[in-house]
Design a protein around this motif. Structure first.
Motif, PDB file in Angstrom:
ATOM      1  N   TYR A  70      26.364  39.360  94.045  1.00 52.47           N
ATOM      2  CA  TYR A  70      27.412  38.340  94.013  1.00 52.47           C
ATOM      3  C   TYR A  70      28.777  39.012  94.008  1.00 52.47           C
ATOM      4  CZ  TYR A  70      23.280  35.954  92.226  1.00 52.47           C
ATOM      5  OH  TYR A  70      22.006  35.478  92.066  1.00 52.47           O
ATOM      6  N   LYS A 116      24.576  38.251 100.246  1.00 54.25           N
ATOM      7  CA  LYS A 116      25.766  37.962  99.449  1.00 54.25           C
ATOM      8  C   LYS A 116      26.093  36.484  99.634  1.00 54.25           C
ATOM      9  CE  LYS A 116      30.178  37.952 100.173  1.00 54.25           C
ATOM     10  NZ  LYS A 116      30.593  36.857  99.261  1.00 54.25           N
ATOM     11  N   ALA A 130      27.512  33.920  87.124  1.00 51.52           N
ATOM     12  CA  ALA A 130      26.813  34.938  87.899  1.00 51.52           C
ATOM     13  C   ALA A 130      27.441  36.289  87.599  1.00 51.52           C
ATOM     14  CB  ALA A 130      26.897  34.635  89.391  1.00 51.52           C
ATOM     15  N   TYR A 150      20.556  31.884  93.947  1.00 48.78           N
ATOM     16  CA  TYR A 150      19.624  32.548  93.032  1.00 48.78           C
ATOM     17  C   TYR A 150      18.299  31.798  92.946  1.00 48.78           C
ATOM     18  CZ  TYR A 150      17.479  33.749  88.542  1.00 48.78           C
ATOM     19  OH  TYR A 150      16.584  34.098  87.559  1.00 48.78           O
ATOM     20  N   PRO A 183      30.617  32.702  96.505  1.00 52.24           N
ATOM     21  CA  PRO A 183      30.923  32.668  95.068  1.00 52.24           C
ATOM     22  C   PRO A 183      30.916  31.255  94.496  1.00 52.24           C
ATOM     23  CG  PRO A 183      32.466  34.090  96.229  1.00 52.24           C
ATOM     24  CD  PRO A 183      31.692  33.349  97.284  1.00 52.24           C
ATOM     25  N   ARG A 222      31.524  29.492  87.526  1.00 51.38           N
ATOM     26  CA  ARG A 222      31.712  28.489  88.570  1.00 51.38           C
ATOM     27  C   ARG A 222      31.970  27.155  87.904  1.00 51.38           C
ATOM     28  NH1 ARG A 222      34.154  26.743  92.690  1.00 51.38           N
ATOM     29  NH2 ARG A 222      33.142  24.993  93.741  1.00 51.38           N
ATOM     30  N   PRO A 246      26.587  30.352  93.324  1.00 51.81           N
ATOM     31  CA  PRO A 246      25.673  31.467  93.035  1.00 51.81           C
ATOM     32  C   PRO A 246      24.296  31.013  92.566  1.00 51.81           C
ATOM     33  CG  PRO A 246      27.295  31.222  91.270  1.00 51.81           C
ATOM     34  CD  PRO A 246      27.726  30.319  92.390  1.00 51.81           C
TER      35      PRO A 246
END
Length: 482
Positions: free
Chosen positions: A216, A185, A43, A195, A188, A31, A191
């Protein structure tokens, strides 16, 4: 939690949660910061097999989760809220890094997330049924009849980038609080944000074992979740096209969709124009306009149109645009280059069709500024579709009747508002507006987490807010004792 990362430069590493067990994969997705392009987090790139594994764990854990005492679930949520409050700055920083949300607003999102969890705790006390008089009709007889709410089992949650912390909490806190297991989920684009929140839940001393999994990915993971027979509820926040796909793939299960919007307001000639202009500038450009209820259409009584246009242009030019790490920044960059290029095309299209730019309009050092378009007409693409960008359009109208007709002439119906000091007009607006929520004398972007939130038409199905989410994530069981 502080040990996960301690600076603006360290790359944060998110992990999979297969239930309460952390795991990783060799294949990773990076990312990059929308602000400076630096890698801010990584991720694991999950696939269908990973998703099926998470679903299987959730299914196995569902019976134990349903039997977990309510008191323990409440202690669990309270513990998460407490530790999230303690880690406020760490969470705000990862929001600023992953989605470039200005740090002041990132802190607000953390605070709202805490409130969402606490509201869920309050609503859990009211998650009850009622007795039913079965002898109310001659065909009945006196019994002990009642109903109660029970967890559905497994809930699949799919969340977006614009509020990647609070919108996760809006789904997983009520789902877990009701006694379900969850497979999440997250977007993206954030992430690590997801988490870190999931880790608070999993690591809590009050946690139900294997109740929460996190995987992910993108379409493959999402499609596997939606098509599976294991989840009994799919809770999704995102775009209309993806919502359509989910509805076609889900099969027989509950589906809750919070989709797009094309939020509008009407500025009546009786309104306080200065206040309306200031609030409209905030509502149109908060979070770079990347909000489902971001103000996009402003219908202005033609008698005050020019005055209001000048006022909102002035207010817009006051907004500081720049680094998300500075406390006084109001607006940072858009989420990615695709969003930036799409925004440019919206502006170019409107200008070609005759609209005027009266504030913003030109990209500055990679950031598209707050932009006000004047003299917009119904035929222009910029007003017909959801732009999801820092653009607001001004439309002159002869009065309320024309304004409400134009506001309702949209495939979306999330939230609308009106600025007026006319009581009868206010009453008419409440009745006339074809949407999920109306706001009087403020922006349609106004939302409180304690309220029901959702829309009509293409704006979605179902309602969010802890009280209403708990209803989505439970089933009614009817009982008769003769």
């Amino acid at each position: 939690m502080v040990g996960i990362f301690d600076s603006k430069t360290e790359i944060a590493e998110a992990k999979i949660f297969f239930g309460s067990t952390e795991d990783n994969k060799e294949e990773q997705q990076e990312r990059k910061s929308p602000f400076d392009g630096s890698i801010v987090s990584t991720a694991p790139l999950c696939d269908a097999d990973d998703t099926k594994k998470a679903l299987s764990i959730a299914k196995s854990a569902a019976k134990a989760a349903a039997k977990t005492p309510l008191s323990q679930r409440i202690l669990w949520l309270e513990d998460v809220a407490k530790r999230l409050t303690q880690e406020r700055e760490a969470f705000a920083l990862i929001l600023a890094r992953e989605v470039a949300k200005p740090i002041a607003f990132s802190r607000i999102e953390v605070d709202r997330c805490v409130e969402t969890i606490k509201l869920t705790v309050l609503e859990l006390a009211n998650l009850s049924g009622e007795t039913i008089p079965t002898d109310i009709m001659p065909s009945g007889k006196r019994t002990l009849a009642y109903y109660r709410r029970e967890p559905v089992g497994v809930v699949a949650c799919i969340t977006p980038f614009n509020f990647p912390l609070n919108l996760v909490a809006h789904k997983i806190a009520p789902a877990l609080g009701a006694g379900n297991t969850v497979v999440l989920k997250p977007t993206p684009e954030a992430p690590m944000t997801a988490y870190m929140l999931a880790k608070l839940f999993v690591d809590s001393e009050f946690a139900t074992k294997d109740a929460l999994s996190v995987v992910y990915g993108d379409a493959e993971v999402g499609s596997t979740l939606v098509k599976s027979s294991i989840p009994r509820v799919i809770s999704f926040t995102g775009s209309v096209p993806v919502g359509n796909i989910i509805m076609s793939q889900a099969g027989i299960k509950k589906v809750s969709l919070e989709l797009g919007g094309n939020a509008a307001t009407y500025i009546d000639k009786s309104a306080d124009l200065a206040t309306a202009a200031a609030r409209c500038a905030f509502g149109a450009f908060y979070n770079s306009g990347q909000v489902c209820i971001s103000l996009q259409r402003i219908y202005v009584n033609e008698e005050v149109y020019e005055e209001f246009a000048e006022l909102i242009a002035t207010e817009t030019n006051k907004l500081k645009v720049g680094s998300p790490y500075e406390d006084d920044t109001f607006m940072g960059p858009l989420i990615d280059d695709e969003a930036r290029h799409r925004t440019k095309s919206w502006i170019a299209s409107a200008k070609n069709e005759g609209a005027r730019v009266i504030a913003g309009g030109e990209e500055i050092e990679g950031i598209f500024p707050p932009t006000v378009m004047a003299d917009v007409t119904d035929e222009m693409k910029i007003i017909c579709e959801e732009v999801f960008a820092p653009i607001v359009s001004l439309v002159a109208v002869p009065g309320y009747e024309t304004a409400i007709e134009k506001m309702n002439d949209s495939p979306f119906g999330l939230q609308f508002s009106i600025f007026t000091n006319d009581l009868k007009m206010t009453q008419s607006f409440i009745e006339d507006a074809q949407c999920g929520g109306v706001v009087i004398n403020d922006i349609p972007t106004l939302r409180f987490d304690v309220q029901p939130y959702g829309g009509s038409k293409l704006s979605g199905v179902g309602r969010e807010g802890p009280k209403w989410a708990l209803e989505e994530f439970t089933e009614i069981k009817s009982i008769v004792i003769c």
